[in-house]
Write an enzyme that holds these catalytic residues in place. Sequence first.
Site, PDB file in Angstrom:
ATOM      1  N   SER A 208       8.287  -3.972  -4.322  1.00  0.00           N
ATOM      2  CA  SER A 208       9.560  -4.703  -4.221  1.00  0.00           C
ATOM      3  C   SER A 208       9.483  -5.712  -3.088  1.00  0.00           C
ATOM      4  O   SER A 208       8.754  -5.513  -2.110  1.00  0.00           O
ATOM      5  CB  SER A 208      10.709  -3.735  -3.945  1.00  0.00           C
ATOM      6  OG  SER A 208      11.908  -4.421  -3.630  1.00  0.00           O
TER       7      SER A 208
ATOM      8  N   TYR B 298      14.869   2.858   0.824  1.00  0.00           N
ATOM      9  CA  TYR B 298      14.210   2.236  -0.326  1.00  0.00           C
ATOM     10  C   TYR B 298      13.149   1.239   0.147  1.00  0.00           C
ATOM     11  O   TYR B 298      12.026   1.229  -0.362  1.00  0.00           O
ATOM     12  CB  TYR B 298      15.263   1.549  -1.188  1.00  0.00           C
ATOM     13  CG  TYR B 298      14.743   0.912  -2.463  1.00  0.00           C
ATOM     14  CD1 TYR B 298      14.507   1.695  -3.596  1.00  0.00           C
ATOM     15  CD2 TYR B 298      14.510  -0.462  -2.540  1.00  0.00           C
ATOM     16  CE1 TYR B 298      14.047   1.111  -4.763  1.00  0.00           C
ATOM     17  CE2 TYR B 298      14.060  -1.045  -3.708  1.00  0.00           C
ATOM     18  CZ  TYR B 298      13.823  -0.261  -4.819  1.00  0.00           C
ATOM     19  OH  TYR B 298      13.374  -0.843  -5.976  1.00  0.00           O
TER      20      TYR B 298
END
Length: 322
Positions: free
Chosen positions: A217, A230
């Site tokens: 990501s 995250y």
Amino acid sequence: MQTKSQTSAEAAKQRHIQRGIDAKDKSKGNGKTHAMQAGARTYPEPPFPKQHQPKPGHEWAVEPAPLYDAPYYLGSKKLQDKVAVITGGDSGIGRSVAVLFAREGSDVAIVYLAEGKDAEETKAAVEKEGRRCMLVKANVAKRVDCHSAVADIVKEFGRIDVLVNNAAFQIHSTDFSDLTEEHFDTTLKTNLYGYFHMAQEAVPHMKPGSAIINTGSVTGIDGSKELVDYSMTKGGIHAFTRALSGNLIDKGIRVNAVAPGPVWTPLNPSDKEADDVSKFGADTPMKRPAQPEELAPAYVFLASSQCSSYITGEILPVVGGY
């Protein structure tokens, strides 16, 4: 040395240029800056309908529906007769990857948590491409589930050629003090342990020329203040990718990662509040989130030995101009 009249003339020239730019800026007004559309078809742009879903999120309930089938993408046998395993393949990026892998000639096994309706729709889309699709319900955070899933897949297909680690848990925590140990543990167990478990179970069934592709990501590169846990796991996935690639070179297995920016998937309505969902992706240079079908070709590229046989240990950002 310039005279006073010369410097005054220079200042007047600069003011003249300034007035010209000011006038042009005013003439442009404050109208909406449109999203960049550079694909084969026009993609949705914010604002989206306000919506919020309970975890883990359902693609069938997302509005507008994520675009995954890439109708203008033509397959060319890049993965002919391969066997691919995709975790989180029932929806979002995973669904689009499954469809394009099938279009390139691969059979597909989808590992999913609980979204049966989404999984069945993905299975139908893969079979529409003329390839077999197996659905395996499992929690990748648990080693026993990963072991059983891989065993069942190998029993059905005989081997694994491509593993796509894509399943993820994400939910924001605006105040760092609100990030509970349970929340933190769930994120790490899904996003890091899940990748570790699946890779370790799959590698013994992979031959030279096989590939592992991890979903990282942009948050693993830049961080996100509301996604501390995250972001941490996605940075870990990038490091895992680089380290595992070196470890598996002697086995002839390539390991790479795709690092997406914002993508329109069920992950977002099940994370953000409805108001934030409506503006999702608007702050990117392209002024919109990606659609899953805009990410999937990157996975095809990294899975195919015709395209990327000399690429391993790389993180491929697909981030919309960041």
